[in-house]
Design an enzyme around this catalytic site. Structure first.
Site, PDB file in Angstrom:
ATOM      1  N   ARG A  21     -10.558 -19.291  12.322  1.00 44.37           N
ATOM      2  CA  ARG A  21      -9.149 -19.082  12.662  1.00 44.37           C
ATOM      3  C   ARG A  21      -9.043 -18.298  13.973  1.00 44.37           C
ATOM      4  O   ARG A  21      -9.996 -17.703  14.447  1.00 44.37           O
ATOM      5  CB  ARG A  21      -8.437 -18.333  11.527  1.00 44.37           C
ATOM      6  CG  ARG A  21      -8.237 -19.158  10.277  1.00 44.37           C
ATOM      7  CD  ARG A  21      -7.660 -18.343   9.129  1.00 44.37           C
ATOM      8  NE  ARG A  21      -8.627 -17.382   8.599  1.00 44.37           N
ATOM      9  CZ  ARG A  21      -8.361 -16.530   7.621  1.00 44.37           C
ATOM     10  NH1 ARG A  21      -7.152 -16.506   7.073  1.00 44.37           N
ATOM     11  NH2 ARG A  21      -9.295 -15.696   7.182  1.00 44.37           N
TER      12      ARG A  21
ATOM     13  N   LYS B 206      -8.910 -11.640  11.090  1.00 44.90           N
ATOM     14  CA  LYS B 206      -9.649 -10.836  10.118  1.00 44.90           C
ATOM     15  C   LYS B 206      -9.839  -9.407  10.604  1.00 44.90           C
ATOM     16  O   LYS B 206      -9.698  -9.110  11.791  1.00 44.90           O
ATOM     17  CB  LYS B 206     -11.016 -11.473   9.824  1.00 44.90           C
ATOM     18  CG  LYS B 206     -10.927 -12.718   8.962  1.00 44.90           C
ATOM     19  CD  LYS B 206     -10.163 -12.492   7.665  1.00 44.90           C
ATOM     20  CE  LYS B 206     -10.841 -11.542   6.705  1.00 44.90           C
ATOM     21  NZ  LYS B 206     -10.018 -11.280   5.490  1.00 44.90           N
TER      22      LYS B 206
ATOM     23  N   TYR C  52      -5.096  -8.667   9.837  1.00 47.01           N
ATOM     24  CA  TYR C  52      -5.399  -8.259   8.466  1.00 47.01           C
ATOM     25  C   TYR C  52      -6.421  -7.129   8.528  1.00 47.01           C
ATOM     26  O   TYR C  52      -7.383  -7.194   9.304  1.00 47.01           O
ATOM     27  CB  TYR C  52      -5.993  -9.420   7.664  1.00 47.01           C
ATOM     28  CG  TYR C  52      -4.993 -10.481   7.272  1.00 47.01           C
ATOM     29  CD1 TYR C  52      -3.934 -10.197   6.416  1.00 47.01           C
ATOM     30  CD2 TYR C  52      -5.124 -11.783   7.757  1.00 47.01           C
ATOM     31  CE1 TYR C  52      -3.010 -11.164   6.066  1.00 47.01           C
ATOM     32  CE2 TYR C  52      -4.208 -12.768   7.404  1.00 47.01           C
ATOM     33  CZ  TYR C  52      -3.157 -12.454   6.560  1.00 47.01           C
ATOM     34  OH  TYR C  52      -2.250 -13.416   6.209  1.00 47.01           O
TER      35      TYR C  52
ATOM     36  N   HIS D 244      -7.096  -4.854   5.209  1.00 52.95           N
ATOM     37  CA  HIS D 244      -7.673  -4.672   3.867  1.00 52.95           C
ATOM     38  C   HIS D 244      -8.540  -3.417   3.821  1.00 52.95           C
ATOM     39  O   HIS D 244      -9.730  -3.457   3.521  1.00 52.95           O
ATOM     40  CB  HIS D 244      -8.479  -5.910   3.460  1.00 52.95           C
ATOM     41  CG  HIS D 244      -7.676  -7.176   3.421  1.00 52.95           C
ATOM     42  ND1 HIS D 244      -6.670  -7.392   2.497  1.00 52.95           N
ATOM     43  CD2 HIS D 244      -7.728  -8.292   4.195  1.00 52.95           C
ATOM     44  CE1 HIS D 244      -6.143  -8.581   2.702  1.00 52.95           C
ATOM     45  NE2 HIS D 244      -6.751  -9.144   3.725  1.00 52.95           N
TER      46      HIS D 244
ATOM     47  N   GLU E   4      -1.122  -7.473   5.909  1.00 53.71           N
ATOM     48  CA  GLU E   4      -0.963  -7.551   4.458  1.00 53.71           C
ATOM     49  C   GLU E   4      -0.026  -6.512   3.870  1.00 53.71           C
ATOM     50  O   GLU E   4       0.313  -6.583   2.693  1.00 53.71           O
ATOM     51  CB  GLU E   4      -2.329  -7.486   3.756  1.00 53.71           C
ATOM     52  CG  GLU E   4      -2.988  -6.123   3.731  1.00 53.71           C
ATOM     53  CD  GLU E   4      -3.848  -5.856   4.951  1.00 53.71           C
ATOM     54  OE1 GLU E   4      -4.570  -4.839   4.943  1.00 53.71           O
ATOM     55  OE2 GLU E   4      -3.797  -6.655   5.920  1.00 53.71           O
TER      56      GLU E   4
ATOM     57  N   ASP F 215     -10.727  -9.554  -1.193  1.00 56.60           N
ATOM     58  CA  ASP F 215     -10.425  -8.827   0.045  1.00 56.60           C
ATOM     59  C   ASP F 215     -10.019  -7.387  -0.245  1.00 56.60           C
ATOM     60  O   ASP F 215     -10.180  -6.511   0.610  1.00 56.60           O
ATOM     61  CB  ASP F 215      -9.296  -9.515   0.819  1.00 56.60           C
ATOM     62  CG  ASP F 215      -9.806 -10.631   1.724  1.00 56.60           C
ATOM     63  OD1 ASP F 215     -10.975 -10.557   2.133  1.00 56.60           O
ATOM     64  OD2 ASP F 215      -9.051 -11.567   2.001  1.00 56.60           O
TER      65      ASP F 215
END
Length: 372
Positions: free
Chosen positions: A15, A75, A94, A96, A118, A270
């Site tokens: 991605r 990510k 993101y 996490h 998120e 995740d």
């Protein structure tokens, strides 16, 4: 503002933070964009596509991080990446952080402004920047779960939907949110026997109204989870506590009592995973066998369908990216409380309470750290 898009470096992650159409939109708003060479190769976008949209192409990641006022990724930054971040630089991706102390400490040390997709909230509730990937992961979970049930993959040798005269597989989905609902839709479409377990009666009512008698809905208790998990052929963990570590709802003892060759897919990995037997895996080596059951715990599931995932993610993130670029992060966060909820780390402080609690770190409200 100068917006930077590095190539993703996580295992089998194809991605990209911005597609050319998003780059063109930023340029139209008067901003500059620098993209690392070949960042879009994995989803079919060349450097020429990005140049045509108005981007500058950088030869390596170091140039992108050094030049950009804001880094837009997909990510969480890997160690080499968060070492390149600097004080006051905005990171929008993101994160996490709850299960990841090294990354949290790295972001704190950098002094950057780390905004997590998120934990950005929506005006109607929910998590609008997590939802697209939750939909992808939910749909994928049934696809990969069905594959893992095949004998060659270590599974019990079941066809998810069975055939006339042979029982279909029993699929248990823990969590009835976006990913759980997407998983249920796919599993029912493949004619499995599907049960969704959730602790919200309102959500169970909505699912019952949506799917009717095709779906079995169960209120979540320890007893209900134990009973249904132990009898399942495929268990999908789809629980979420926004920004916090996932609760361990399926114990090792429950897994031990499942039929050998059963499959567990942990969408919550995740955030640390919701099965006691879960540990993060990669697309290069996605499964392992624990207690005679196949576990699929890939930490970037949507990366397997990178083109679909990137477009879905850009559709959701672009308005927020534009707001940060147009207004600067302080004004953008001050004017939008939902975007402010995405702020996890700033000025060397943890600004998201669940992350601070997960790691035993001091919590500092965003208002105090950056003067909102």
């Amino acid at each position: 503002m100068l917006v930077g898009v590095p190539k993703e470096v996580k295992n089998n992650e194809y991605r990209v933070g911005l597609v050319p159409a998003s780059v063109r939109e930023l340029v139209h708003h008067g901003h500059k964009v620098v993209v690392e060479t070949r960042a879009g190769d994995g989803i079919g976008f060349t450097d020429e596509d990005y140049r045509a949209a108005g981007a500058e192409i950088a030869p390596e990641a170091e140039s992108v991080f050094a030049k950009a006022d804001m880094i837009v990724k997909v990510k969480e930054p890997q160690p080499a990446e968060y070492a390149r971040l600097r004080e006051g630089q905005v990171l929008f991706t993101y994160l996490h952080l709850a299960p990841d102390l090294p990354q949290t400490e790295g972001l704190v040390k950098s002094g950057c402004i780390a905004i997590a997709y998120e934990t950005v909230t929506g005006a109607r509730g929910g998590l609008p920047l997590l939802s697209p990937m939750s939909e992808v992961a939910g749909r994928m979970s049934v696809q990969v779960g069905a594959h893992c049930l095949e004998k060659e993959q270590g599974g019990s040798g079941m066809l998810l939907g069975g055939v006339p005269g042979v029982a279909a597989a029993r699929v248990v989905i823990i969590g009835g949110g976006v990913s759980g609902t997407s998983a249920a839709r796919m599993a029912m479409g493949m004619e499995a026997h599907v049960t969704v377990i959730d602790r919200s009666l309102d959500r169970l009512y909505e699912l019952d109204m949506q799917f009717g008698a095709m779906l079995n809905t169960i209120y979540s208790t320890v007893d209900a989870i134990e009973r249904h998990v132990m009898g399942a052929d495929l268990v999908i963990g789809a629980v979420l506590v926004p920004g916090a570590a996932a609760p361990k709802l399926v114990t090792r003892e429950m897994v031990r009592q499942m039929r050998p060759g059963s499959v567990l897919v942990d969408i919550a990995i995740d955030q640390g995973g919701c099965f006691e037997t879960s540990r993060g895996t990669t697309h290069a080596d996605p499964t392992y066998v624990e207690e005679d059951c196949v576990h699929y715990c890939v930490t970037n599931m949507p990366g397997a369908v990178a083109r679909t995932s990137t477009f879905a993610l850009n559709n959701a993130t672009l308005p927020f990216t534009l707001a940060l670029a147009d207004k600067g992060f302080r004004r953008a966060l001050a004017e939008d409380p939902h975007l402010k909820n995405g702020l996890n780390v700033a000025g060397g402080k943890v600004t998201y309470k669940a992350v601070a609690e997960a790691h035993g770190l001091d919590y500092a409200p965003a208002e105090e750290v950056i003067g909102l």
